[in-house]
Scaffold this motif. Structure first.
Motif, short mmCIF file in Angstrom:
data_model
loop_
_atom_site.label_atom_id
_atom_site.label_comp_id
_atom_site.label_asym_id
_atom_site.label_seq_id
_atom_site.Cartn_x
_atom_site.Cartn_y
_atom_site.Cartn_z
N GLY A 116 -17.45 -39.00 64.75
CA GLY A 116 -17.67 -39.79 63.38
C GLY A 116 -18.75 -40.14 62.81
O GLY A 116 -19.39 -40.17 63.63
N GLY A 130 -11.22 -38.24 61.86
CA GLY A 130 -10.43 -37.71 62.91
C GLY A 130 -9.38 -38.48 62.25
O GLY A 130 -8.07 -39.21 63.01
N ALA A 158 -10.60 -37.35 67.22
CA ALA A 158 -11.91 -36.95 66.17
C ALA A 158 -13.10 -35.34 67.04
O ALA A 158 -13.35 -35.16 66.49
#
Length: 364
Positions: free
Chosen positions: A274, A71, A316
């Motif tokens: 992530g 992100g 993200a």
């Protein structure tokens, strides 16, 4: 020779123009100022941007605004094109470009330099491919693995995989996961108003709700810390649905406690996605399979700053959702350990929307 080939590519009607516009992958070329000078038909189909809309512009100028899988915006910070233009580095990475329709999709990008006869870099070329289907398959595979792990311990499943594939013991590694962190707002105040037995009863009931709903949505409870819960998901969409169902269940729990003890609780939920490190952490005689890293730390830091009884997600996570219509921009905040502010999005009002949705699943 390279300059000749570059001119051949840029000229309409040449063999190079036909070849590059005949492939389904996206291809574009930038000059030394990172301005787009070539944009093929594949790039148009994937992004929605026509060639006239991008020529002469940089990606960061409200066109693609690439984010990496954590992100983080990379067009200005850590631009892979810039690394290629400056150092001749060949880059391969998964990124999330912003399409013309406002959505982000995962693409696998390959970036290489274009050099003249003297070895000077005169341009850079990027070839990118939509990997949405591959990501869906990866998520489906990991959901299957999680399902099997409900009947056989995940440690056993992983051990068998490693032994079958490599003949080695399981090793630590990075995984692309979504982290959900939630805790009870002003829990210390609540515990002071009630007996230890009442406090423990409430927490146990609430934790049971979190565990059941998390597993129903293909997630796994990583740990309980005091009045907080950390859950891990392969699919960000599952994390959103789990968070919504937990909030909905909390309404019923509060109704009961309001009648029995004239009291209620609120929770804060933060979700981030992530690459995390998943490993067995702890001394030799007591290890715990858990996730660590900046993605986890960011989720914990954000959770302290988000509004109660809402779902707050990072960019993200937002980029990984199949539908984002329920979310609205909340704020850009500075988070410890991050150089740049992080954009947050919230889902509100949750209760009203969930009660009008028979499946409680608002990300499909």
């Amino acid at each position: 020779m390279a300059e000749f080939l570059l001119n051949e590519i840029l000229d309409k009607g040449t063999i190079f123009d036909y070849v590059l516009n005949g492939i389904t992958d996206g291809v574009y070329i930038v000059d030394q100022n990172r301005r787009i000078i070539f944009w093929n038909k594949g790039a148009e189909d994937i992004t929605g941007y026509k060639i006239d809309e991008v020529l002469g512009y940089r990606c960061s100028e409200d066109i693609l605004n690439h984010f990496n899988e954590n992100g983080i915006p990379i067009c200005e910070l850590g631009c892979p094109m810039l690394r290629t233009l400056k150092f001749g580095e060949v880059v391969k990475m998964k990124i999330y470009p912003l399409l013309k329709n406002g959505k982000r999709i995962p693409v696998m990008s390959h970036i290489s330099p274009i050099k003249d006869e003297k070895g000077n870099i005169i341009a850079a070329i990027e070839v990118f491919r939509d990997i949405s289907k591959e990501e869906d398959f990866r998520i489906l595979q990991e959901k299957y693995n999680n399902l099997i792990s409900k009947y056989v311990s995940s440690a056993t499943v992983q051990r068998v995989k490693d032994l079958l594939l490599n003949g080695n013991e399981p090793k630590s590694g990075k995984r692309d996961l979504t982290i959900m962190v939630l805790d009870v707002v002003r829990f210390s105040d609540y515990s002071e108003r009630h007996t230890p037995e009442e406090t423990a009863k409430l927490l146990n009931q609430f934790f049971s709700i979190c565990e059941v709903i998390t597993k129903e949505n293909s997630g796994d409870i990583d740990k309980y810390i005091g009045d907080a819960v950390m859950a891990v998901f392969v699919d960000a969409n599952d994390a959103i649905n789990a968070a919504g169902k937990i909030l909905f269940a909390l309404e019923d729990l509060n109704e009961r406690y309001k009648r029995e003890m004239a009291d209620t609780i609120e929770i804060r939920i933060a979700i981030n996605s992530g690459n995390v490190i998943q490993a067995d952490i702890g001394p030799v005689d007591r290890k715990e399979l858990t996730v660590i890293g900046s993605v986890v730390n960011t989720a914990y830091n954000i959770e302290k700053m988000v509004p109660p009884n809402e779902i707050t997600i990072t960019e993200a996570t937002y980029s990984r959702l199949k539908s984002t219509k329920a979310f609205k921009f909340y704020n850009r905040i500075n988070v410890k350990g991050k150089k740049e502010p992080i954009s947050l999005f919230t889902f509100s009002p949750l209760k009203e929307i969930l009660r009008n949705h028979s499946q409680y699943e608002f990300v499909k």
